[in-house]
Design a protein around this motif. Structure first.
Motif, PDB file in Angstrom:
ATOM      1  N   GLU B 257      36.450  28.370  46.076  1.00 39.94           N
ATOM      2  CA  GLU B 257      37.641  28.766  46.833  1.00 39.94           C
ATOM      3  C   GLU B 257      38.746  27.730  46.717  1.00 39.94           C
ATOM      4  O   GLU B 257      39.913  28.058  46.486  1.00 39.94           O
ATOM      5  CB  GLU B 257      37.275  28.936  48.313  1.00 39.94           C
ATOM      6  CG  GLU B 257      36.684  30.288  48.634  1.00 39.94           C
ATOM      7  CD  GLU B 257      36.589  30.514  50.134  1.00 39.94           C
ATOM      8  OE1 GLU B 257      36.014  31.533  50.511  1.00 39.94           O
ATOM      9  OE2 GLU B 257      37.089  29.667  50.916  1.00 39.94           O
ATOM     10  N   THR B 261      42.248  28.451  44.882  1.00 37.52           N
ATOM     11  CA  THR B 261      43.514  28.390  45.592  1.00 37.52           C
ATOM     12  C   THR B 261      44.519  27.527  44.837  1.00 37.52           C
ATOM     13  O   THR B 261      45.708  27.830  44.769  1.00 37.52           O
ATOM     14  CB  THR B 261      43.299  27.786  46.996  1.00 37.52           C
ATOM     15  OG1 THR B 261      42.151  28.398  47.564  1.00 37.52           O
ATOM     16  CG2 THR B 261      44.492  28.022  47.892  1.00 37.52           C
ATOM     17  N   GLY B 267      46.367  34.925  46.168  1.00 36.39           N
ATOM     18  CA  GLY B 267      45.674  36.189  46.303  1.00 36.39           C
ATOM     19  C   GLY B 267      44.442  36.321  45.429  1.00 36.39           C
ATOM     20  O   GLY B 267      43.603  37.183  45.657  1.00 36.39           O
ATOM     21  N   TRP B 268      44.316  35.449  44.418  1.00 39.44           N
ATOM     22  CA  TRP B 268      43.157  35.550  43.528  1.00 39.44           C
ATOM     23  C   TRP B 268      41.896  34.962  44.138  1.00 39.44           C
ATOM     24  O   TRP B 268      40.793  35.255  43.711  1.00 39.44           O
ATOM     25  CB  TRP B 268      43.458  34.845  42.199  1.00 39.44           C
ATOM     26  CG  TRP B 268      44.165  35.751  41.256  1.00 39.44           C
ATOM     27  CD1 TRP B 268      45.514  35.891  41.127  1.00 39.44           C
ATOM     28  CD2 TRP B 268      43.571  36.676  40.347  1.00 39.44           C
ATOM     29  NE1 TRP B 268      45.798  36.843  40.190  1.00 39.44           N
ATOM     30  CE2 TRP B 268      44.623  37.348  39.699  1.00 39.44           C
ATOM     31  CE3 TRP B 268      42.253  37.010  40.036  1.00 39.44           C
ATOM     32  CZ2 TRP B 268      44.394  38.331  38.742  1.00 39.44           C
ATOM     33  CZ3 TRP B 268      42.015  37.982  39.082  1.00 39.44           C
ATOM     34  CH2 TRP B 268      43.077  38.638  38.434  1.00 39.44           C
ATOM     35  N   GLN B 269      42.114  34.120  45.146  1.00 43.01           N
ATOM     36  CA  GLN B 269      40.980  33.404  45.735  1.00 43.01           C
ATOM     37  C   GLN B 269      39.840  34.354  46.144  1.00 43.01           C
ATOM     38  O   GLN B 269      38.697  34.194  45.733  1.00 43.01           O
ATOM     39  CB  GLN B 269      41.500  32.632  46.935  1.00 43.01           C
ATOM     40  CG  GLN B 269      40.474  31.821  47.669  1.00 43.01           C
ATOM     41  CD  GLN B 269      41.037  31.362  49.000  1.00 43.01           C
ATOM     42  OE1 GLN B 269      42.232  31.488  49.261  1.00 43.01           O
ATOM     43  NE2 GLN B 269      40.182  30.828  49.842  1.00 43.01           N
ATOM     44  N   ASN B 270      40.204  35.381  46.916  1.00 39.82           N
ATOM     45  CA  ASN B 270      39.172  36.294  47.395  1.00 39.82           C
ATOM     46  C   ASN B 270      38.635  37.176  46.277  1.00 39.82           C
ATOM     47  O   ASN B 270      37.470  37.569  46.288  1.00 39.82           O
ATOM     48  CB  ASN B 270      39.706  37.163  48.527  1.00 39.82           C
ATOM     49  CG  ASN B 270      39.898  36.352  49.794  1.00 39.82           C
ATOM     50  OD1 ASN B 270      39.212  35.346  49.986  1.00 39.82           O
ATOM     51  ND2 ASN B 270      40.847  36.757  50.624  1.00 39.82           N
ATOM     52  N   THR B 271      39.503  37.492  45.304  1.00 38.26           N
ATOM     53  CA  THR B 271      39.047  38.299  44.182  1.00 38.26           C
ATOM     54  C   THR B 271      37.976  37.557  43.397  1.00 38.26           C
ATOM     55  O   THR B 271      36.953  38.133  43.020  1.00 38.26           O
ATOM     56  CB  THR B 271      40.236  38.611  43.247  1.00 38.26           C
ATOM     57  OG1 THR B 271      41.319  39.026  44.052  1.00 38.26           O
ATOM     58  CG2 THR B 271      39.869  39.679  42.251  1.00 38.26           C
ATOM     59  N   ILE B 272      38.210  36.269  43.185  1.00 41.80           N
ATOM     60  CA  ILE B 272      37.247  35.481  42.411  1.00 41.80           C
ATOM     61  C   ILE B 272      35.903  35.413  43.136  1.00 41.80           C
ATOM     62  O   ILE B 272      34.842  35.612  42.538  1.00 41.80           O
ATOM     63  CB  ILE B 272      37.813  34.071  42.136  1.00 41.80           C
ATOM     64  CG1 ILE B 272      38.956  34.191  41.119  1.00 41.80           C
ATOM     65  CG2 ILE B 272      36.728  33.134  41.603  1.00 41.80           C
ATOM     66  CD1 ILE B 272      39.733  32.919  40.895  1.00 41.80           C
ATOM     67  N   THR B 273      35.941  35.184  44.458  1.00 43.12           N
ATOM     68  CA  THR B 273      34.677  35.158  45.210  1.00 43.12           C
ATOM     69  C   THR B 273      33.982  36.510  45.127  1.00 43.12           C
ATOM     70  O   THR B 273      32.761  36.576  44.959  1.00 43.12           O
ATOM     71  CB  THR B 273      34.902  34.841  46.703  1.00 43.12           C
ATOM     72  OG1 THR B 273      36.282  34.678  46.928  1.00 43.12           O
ATOM     73  CG2 THR B 273      34.168  33.642  47.119  1.00 43.12           C
ATOM     74  N   SER B 274      34.758  37.588  45.257  1.00 41.80           N
ATOM     75  CA  SER B 274      34.147  38.914  45.220  1.00 41.80           C
ATOM     76  C   SER B 274      33.513  39.174  43.856  1.00 41.80           C
ATOM     77  O   SER B 274      32.415  39.747  43.770  1.00 41.80           O
ATOM     78  CB  SER B 274      35.186  39.996  45.492  1.00 41.80           C
ATOM     79  OG  SER B 274      35.858  39.710  46.680  1.00 41.80           O
ATOM     80  N   LEU B 275      34.197  38.744  42.786  1.00 37.45           N
ATOM     81  CA  LEU B 275      33.628  38.911  41.454  1.00 37.45           C
ATOM     82  C   LEU B 275      32.316  38.132  41.328  1.00 37.45           C
ATOM     83  O   LEU B 275      31.344  38.621  40.744  1.00 37.45           O
ATOM     84  CB  LEU B 275      34.622  38.433  40.384  1.00 37.45           C
ATOM     85  CG  LEU B 275      35.791  39.386  40.126  1.00 37.45           C
ATOM     86  CD1 LEU B 275      36.778  38.759  39.141  1.00 37.45           C
ATOM     87  CD2 LEU B 275      35.271  40.716  39.587  1.00 37.45           C
TER      88      LEU B 275
END
Lengths: 236, 296
Positions: B257, B261, B267-275
């Motif tokens: 995270e 960041t 906005g990519w932070q949560n996408t990367i975790t979800s991936l």
């Protein structure tokens, strides 16, 4: 008598009982064998004595005191050790941690608990070599040795064994029954259920044959030793 | 642009925040491992801990370390009471089919606690700027004191939990009960007590973290939602029911995270975790840090 079971009736669901009035007793410093076919109710009897199942009728007395309402977690404090069906080691805990848990009932007597664990390691070279190994990584036979050692750490007065030799090599079966003889020599009463009728008969002082939830034959084990094959053919 | 001191800062930031996620996940994993239920109200225990900390430290004026102890102890009691009062009766009544009901029960507890907080405290946020204002400078690296405090608190709590589970009789009994409850009982372990204590420990951990993170996550009724989500991510990455896995996966998630960041567009932070969660679920469903196991 150390353990006395009278007219014990047990059923799983409402319907036919699995045990239909069983009488059985186990004395101190002796081995009592229980044999019978699959489904005769052997494990059910042991589970009921140990508080995992509730009886529908009859009485269970240990040392003349009623233990019919005993919780399984109170067994150890009463001096009753129970080897349950199947494996009962804690696979993610080391051999040493498994043994330490065997002293749970007297964990507050630290010196005694520590000593009991050390003595187990002194007695068993197999366990000594695997002291820090997770119990789940031991072979089936080694796990059984661990279970047997853990069972006797608090010097139980009654030891209840459900199929101790199941799945073991002949050499280990021999070892298990030697261990049972040792428990008897130490003064414990042993109640053993096993599929190997010949071994049970040889190790026991008294033998019971369970058939369809009832004791069909009982007597001194010596009186069966020459006709054990016949017994197995007819009742098991 | 990204010099060594920035990287060090990001790392410290990620590890300290991540260790907190790890402890939340460890609490969830402990409870799941012992009781078999996924505690959906875990975020609300965090929320209650945060309120307790705020009121002890800011309203009553208790020194922060003591306020932390009070809030943690209080949440332990709340956890034990929840298990004894709500979960244990359900387990006793429904035999082996109680698990789904237990899961739904925790969803109910979540909703009730959120709305109780809304009624009692209102929607406003109770937060503080920092327990320990100021900052430390090590050459080019500047770390706020609050970060140091959170990192120390996280590492201390993680270490204490690991030692407790590994080295104490009670810790061993908890692990044994998770692996083979019947065998644990036969050795004399009262597993009903273990259930209650374990729930208490999970709640105490959530409460302690809610207290420690008060400067990052102020107390408000739905603060638990985001934290619960992180705890789930940690538990999936670490392996369901694996306490050690959660403790390791937490810092990993925190680092990802922190770097995301800094290096990726907003906005990519949560996408990367979800991936990452997706990848773990598809490629290694037992989790990164746990061996494949089967529950008996």
């Amino acid at each position: 008598m150390l353990l006395q079971v009278r007219e014990l009736k047990v059923g799983y669901a409402s319907g036919a009982d699995v045990l239909r009035g069983v009488d059985l007793s186990v004395g101190a410093s002796s081995v009592t064998g229980l044999i019978g076919a699959n489904g005769a109710g052997k494990s059910t009897l042991l589970k009921t004595i140990c508080g995992f199942l509730r009886r529908r009728g009859g009485a269970i007395a240990f040392d003349a005191a009623d233990i019919g309402k005993l919780q399984p977690s109170q067994l150890a404090a009463h001096g009753i050790a129970y080897l349950m069906e199947g494996h009962s080691v804690f696979p993610g805990l080391t051999v040493e941690e498994n043994l330490i848990l065997g002293t749970w009932a007297f964990r507050k007597e630290r010196a005694r608990a520590k000593q009991a664990v050390e003595r187990a390691f002194e007695l068993s070279s197999v366990l000594r070599a695997k002291r820090k190994v997770k119990a789940g990584l031991l072979s089936g036979g080694q796990q059984r040795i661990l279970e047997m050692e853990r069972l006797t750490l608090n010097d139980p007065r009654l030891v209840i064994l459900d199929e101790p030799s199941l799945g073991l090599s002949p050499k280990l079966v021999h070892e298990v029954f030697e261990r049972i003889a040792q428990m008897k020599a130490d003064g414990a009463g042993v109640l053993v259920v096993d599929q190997s009728a010949r071994h049970v008969c040889a190790a026991s002082d008294h033998l019971y044959v369970l058939r369809l939830g009832e004791i069909c034959i009982e007597g001194p084990a010596a009186s069966f030793s020459d006709r054990i094959d016949e017994l197995v053919r007819n009742f098991i | 642009m990204f010099t060594a001191d920035v990287l060090i800062q990001l790392t410290i930031d990620g590890v300290s925040r991540g260790a907190m996620y790890g402890l939340m996940g460890a609490g969830l994993a402990l409870i799941f491992g012992i009781l078999g239920i996924i505690n959906m109200a875990h975020g609300e225990l965090f929320m209650l801990g945060a309120y307790a900390m705020y009121f002890a430290a800011m309203v009553l004026g208790v020194p922060a370390p003591i306020a932390l102890l009070i809030s943690t102890a209080l949440m332990f009691c709340v956890g034990v009471a929840m298990e004894r009062g709500l979960i244990a009766p359900l387990r006793a009544r429904l035999g082996s089919r109680w698990l789904v009901d237990g899961y739904v029960l925790t969803i109910g507890i979540m909703v009730v606690l959120q709305n109780l907080a809304l009624i009692v405290f209102g929607p406003r946020e109770f937060g503080i700027a920092a327990f320990w204002p100021g900052r430390q400078e090590f050459g080019d690296v500047v770390i706020s004191n609050e970060r140091v405090l959170i990192l120390a608190g996280a590492l201390f709590t993680t270490g204490a939990l690991a030692l407790f589970l590994k080295k104490t009789n009670l810790g061993r009994a908890i692990r044994a009960t998770a692996e083979h409850p019947a065998a644990a009982q036969v050795l004399g372990i009262n597993i009903e007590r273990i259930y209650a204590i374990t729930f208490g420990i999970g709640a105490a951990l959530a409460g302690a973290i809610g207290s420690l993170l008060l400067s990052t996550y102020p107390a408000y009724p739905t603060v638990g939602g985001e934290v619960l989500l992180k705890a789930f991510v940690v538990v999936i990455i670490g392996g369901l029911g694996s306490v050690w896995g959660a403790m390791l996966a937490g810092p990993l998630l925190g680092l990802i995270e922190a770097y995301a960041t800094a290096f990726a567009p907003g906005g990519w932070q949560n996408t990367i975790t979800s991936l990452l969660v997706l990848a773990v679920l598809v490629l290694r469903p037992q989790g990164l840090f746990s061996r494949q196991v089967t529950r008996p």
